[in-house]
Write a protein that holds these residues in place. Structure first.
Motif, PDB file in Angstrom:
ATOM      1  N   ARG A 116       0.843  -1.203   0.000  1.00  0.00           N
ATOM      2  CA  ARG A 116       0.000   0.000   0.000  1.00  0.00           C
ATOM      3  C   ARG A 116       0.875   1.249   0.000  1.00  0.00           C
ATOM      4  NH1 ARG A 116      -2.378  -3.872  -0.453  1.00  0.00           N
ATOM      5  NH2 ARG A 116      -1.658  -3.329  -2.544  1.00  0.00           N
ATOM      6  N   ASP A 119       2.119   1.684  -3.455  1.00  0.00           N
ATOM      7  CA  ASP A 119       1.075   2.219  -4.334  1.00  0.00           C
ATOM      8  C   ASP A 119       0.933   3.729  -4.171  1.00  0.00           C
ATOM      9  OD1 ASP A 119       0.508  -0.270  -5.367  1.00  0.00           O
ATOM     10  OD2 ASP A 119      -1.100  -0.682  -3.936  1.00  0.00           O
ATOM     11  N   VAL A 120       1.004   4.182  -2.935  1.00  0.00           N
ATOM     12  CA  VAL A 120       0.873   5.624  -2.667  1.00  0.00           C
ATOM     13  C   VAL A 120       2.040   6.379  -3.297  1.00  0.00           C
ATOM     14  CG1 VAL A 120       0.916   7.396  -0.876  1.00  0.00           C
ATOM     15  CG2 VAL A 120      -0.471   5.350  -0.558  1.00  0.00           C
ATOM     16  N   SER A 122       3.959   5.400  -5.739  1.00  0.00           N
ATOM     17  CA  SER A 122       3.914   5.277  -7.205  1.00  0.00           C
ATOM     18  C   SER A 122       2.876   6.203  -7.830  1.00  0.00           C
ATOM     19  CB  SER A 122       3.616   3.833  -7.604  1.00  0.00           C
ATOM     20  OG  SER A 122       4.617   2.957  -7.135  1.00  0.00           O
ATOM     21  N   SER A 123       1.846   6.560  -7.082  1.00  0.00           N
ATOM     22  CA  SER A 123       0.782   7.408  -7.625  1.00  0.00           C
ATOM     23  C   SER A 123       1.204   8.866  -7.766  1.00  0.00           C
ATOM     24  CB  SER A 123      -0.461   7.322  -6.733  1.00  0.00           C
ATOM     25  OG  SER A 123      -0.206   7.897  -5.458  1.00  0.00           O
ATOM     26  N   ILE A 124       2.296   9.241  -7.114  1.00  0.00           N
ATOM     27  CA  ILE A 124       2.787  10.618  -7.208  1.00  0.00           C
ATOM     28  C   ILE A 124       3.622  10.749  -8.477  1.00  0.00           C
ATOM     29  CG2 ILE A 124       4.134  12.420  -6.067  1.00  0.00           C
ATOM     30  CD1 ILE A 124       3.671  10.926  -3.432  1.00  0.00           C
ATOM     31  N   PRO A 125       3.334  11.746  -9.331  1.00  0.00           N
ATOM     32  CA  PRO A 125       4.127  11.914 -10.565  1.00  0.00           C
ATOM     33  C   PRO A 125       5.615  12.056 -10.257  1.00  0.00           C
ATOM     34  CG  PRO A 125       2.180  13.322 -10.609  1.00  0.00           C
ATOM     35  CD  PRO A 125       2.255  12.732  -9.226  1.00  0.00           C
ATOM     36  N   SER A 126       6.404  11.170 -10.784  1.00  0.00           N
ATOM     37  CA  SER A 126       7.832  11.117 -10.458  1.00  0.00           C
ATOM     38  C   SER A 126       8.563  12.394 -10.838  1.00  0.00           C
ATOM     39  CB  SER A 126       8.487   9.925 -11.154  1.00  0.00           C
ATOM     40  OG  SER A 126       7.942   8.718 -10.698  1.00  0.00           O
ATOM     41  N   ASN A 155       9.451  -0.288  -9.175  1.00  0.00           N
ATOM     42  CA  ASN A 155       9.268  -1.362 -10.157  1.00  0.00           C
ATOM     43  C   ASN A 155      10.086  -2.595  -9.795  1.00  0.00           C
ATOM     44  OD1 ASN A 155       7.472   0.072 -11.757  1.00  0.00           O
ATOM     45  ND2 ASN A 155       9.073   0.934 -13.049  1.00  0.00           N
ATOM     46  N   ARG A 158       8.296  -4.516  -6.989  1.00  0.00           N
ATOM     47  CA  ARG A 158       7.136  -5.309  -7.450  1.00  0.00           C
ATOM     48  C   ARG A 158       7.593  -6.619  -8.103  1.00  0.00           C
ATOM     49  NH1 ARG A 158       2.399  -2.411  -7.326  1.00  0.00           N
ATOM     50  NH2 ARG A 158       2.564  -0.123  -7.354  1.00  0.00           N
TER      51      ARG A 158
END
Length: 281
Positions: A116, A119-120, A122-126, A155, A158
Motif C-alpha cells: 500500500r 502504491d501511494v 507510485s501514484s505521485i508523478p515522479s 518497479n 514489485r
C-alpha cells in the motif's frame, strides 16, 4: 547463476549483432569517460576567439558558444551521466530488492503495508517530485543520485516480490524451512540467489531510466550546475543555437540516445538469456 544459464546468456549475446554492437558501444563510452583526462583540452576553458567552430581535426565535435572544446565536454559530461546511471541503479536496486524480498517472503500484514505504501508513492508523478526535491536540495551529483534512486525502486520491488512469492514455494526452499532454517538464512541462501536473473534485468533497465531522468533534469537546469557539463545540460545550452550550430544539440542527443538504446538492447538479451523458458515456448 548456474553454468547452463551462463552458457545460454553468452550464446544469446554473441549470436546477436545488435547485442555485440550495444556492448562495444557502451565499452567505448565508458572508456572515453574514464580516460577523459587524456583530452588535450580543458572542458571548461573558454576561448573567445573560437566560438561556434564547426567540427574539424582539431575539435572533433566543434566548440560551443564560449569556445570550449565540445568533445572534451562530452567526455566529461559522460562521466557524470554514467556515474549517475550506475550509482542510482545500485541504490534503487538495493532498496527494491530489500522491500520486495521482505514483502514477498513474509506476506500477511507486512506485505499489505509495504504494497500500500508502494502504491501511494507510485501514484505521485515522479518528475514533479524530482523537480520539487531538486529545488529544495542543493544541486550536486550526490543529491541527484539519491533523488533518482528514490524514484526508481518501486518497479524493482514489485518484480522481486512476485518472484520471491514463487521461489519460496519451491521444493528446496520448503525443505530448508522444514529443516528449521531461520528466515535470514532462507533469504540469503535460497531466495536471493534465485532472484539474481530478475535483479540483473531490472538493474539494466534502471540504468537506462536513470540516465534519461538525469538528462531531463539537467536539460531543465536542475541538475549539475555550470560550468560542469552533463549530456542533458549540453542539450539545454544548445537549444538557443539550433539554427546557428545544430551540432551542439546533435552530439549530446546522439550520446544519450545510443547509451539508453544500448542498455535496453542488453536488457532484452539478458532477459532472454537468463529466463529462456519465458521467451522460448
Amino acid at each position: 547463476m548456474n553454468q547452463t544459464k551462463w552458457n545460454h546468456l553468452k550464446q544469446e549475446l554473441f549470436s546477436s549483432k545488435p547485442g555485440i554492437a550495444a556492448l562495444c558501444l557502451l565499452i567505448v563510452l565508458m572508456l572515453g569517460a574514464i580516460f577523459a583526462f587524456l583530452s588535450p583540452y580543458d572542458p571548461n576553458l573558454m576561448n573567445a576567439g573560437k566560438p561556434f567552430s564547426t567540427p574539424d581535426g582539431s575539435h572533433w565535435f566543434g566548440t560551443d558558444d564560449y569556445g570550449r572544446d565540445y568533445f572534451a565536454r562530452a567526455l566529461y559530461g559522460g562521466r557524470v551521466s554514467l556515474l549517475v546511471g550506475f550509482a542510482s541503479m545500485v541504490m534503487a536496486t538495493a532498496i527494491g530488492v530489500a522491500v520486495g524480498v521482505i514483502s514477498g517472503y513474509f506476506g500477511g500484514w507486512i506485505d499489505s503495508l509495504l504494497m500500500r505504501a508502494l502504491d501511494v508513492i507510485s501514484s505521485i508523478p515522479s518528475f514533479l517530485v524530482l523537480l520539487l526535491l531538486s529545488v529544495f536540495l542543493k544541486p550536486s551529483v550526490g543529491n541527484i543520485i539519491v533523488i533518482i534512486a528514490l524514484l526508481m525502486w518501486m518497479n524493482v520491488a514489485r518484480i522481486v516480490r512476485a518472484e520471491t512469492m514463487s521461489i519460496k514455494e519451491r521444493e528446496y526452499v520448503l525443505y530448508a524451512r522444514a529443516s528449521g532454517q531461520g528466515a535470514g538464512g532462507m533469504i540469503l541462501l535460497h531466495i536471493i540467489p534465485g532472484l539474481i536473473p530478475v535483479i540483473i534485468v531490472g538493474a539494466t533497465n534502471n540504468i537506462a531510466s536513470a540516465i534519461m531522468m538525469e538528462s531531463s533534469l539537467s536539460f531543465l537546469g536542475f541538475g549539475v550546475q555550470p560550468p560542469n557539463a552533463t549530456w542533458g545540460s549540453m542539450l539545454n545550452s544548445a537549444q538557443g543555437y539550433i539554427a546557428q550550430a545544430p551540432y551542439l544539440a546533435l552530439f549530446p542527443g546522439l550520446l544519450i540516445l545510443l547509451t539508453v538504446l544500448s542498455f535496453n538492447v542488453l536488457g532484452d538479451i539478458l532477459r532472454v538469456g537468463l529466463e529462456p523458458k519465458l521467451d522460448r515456448r
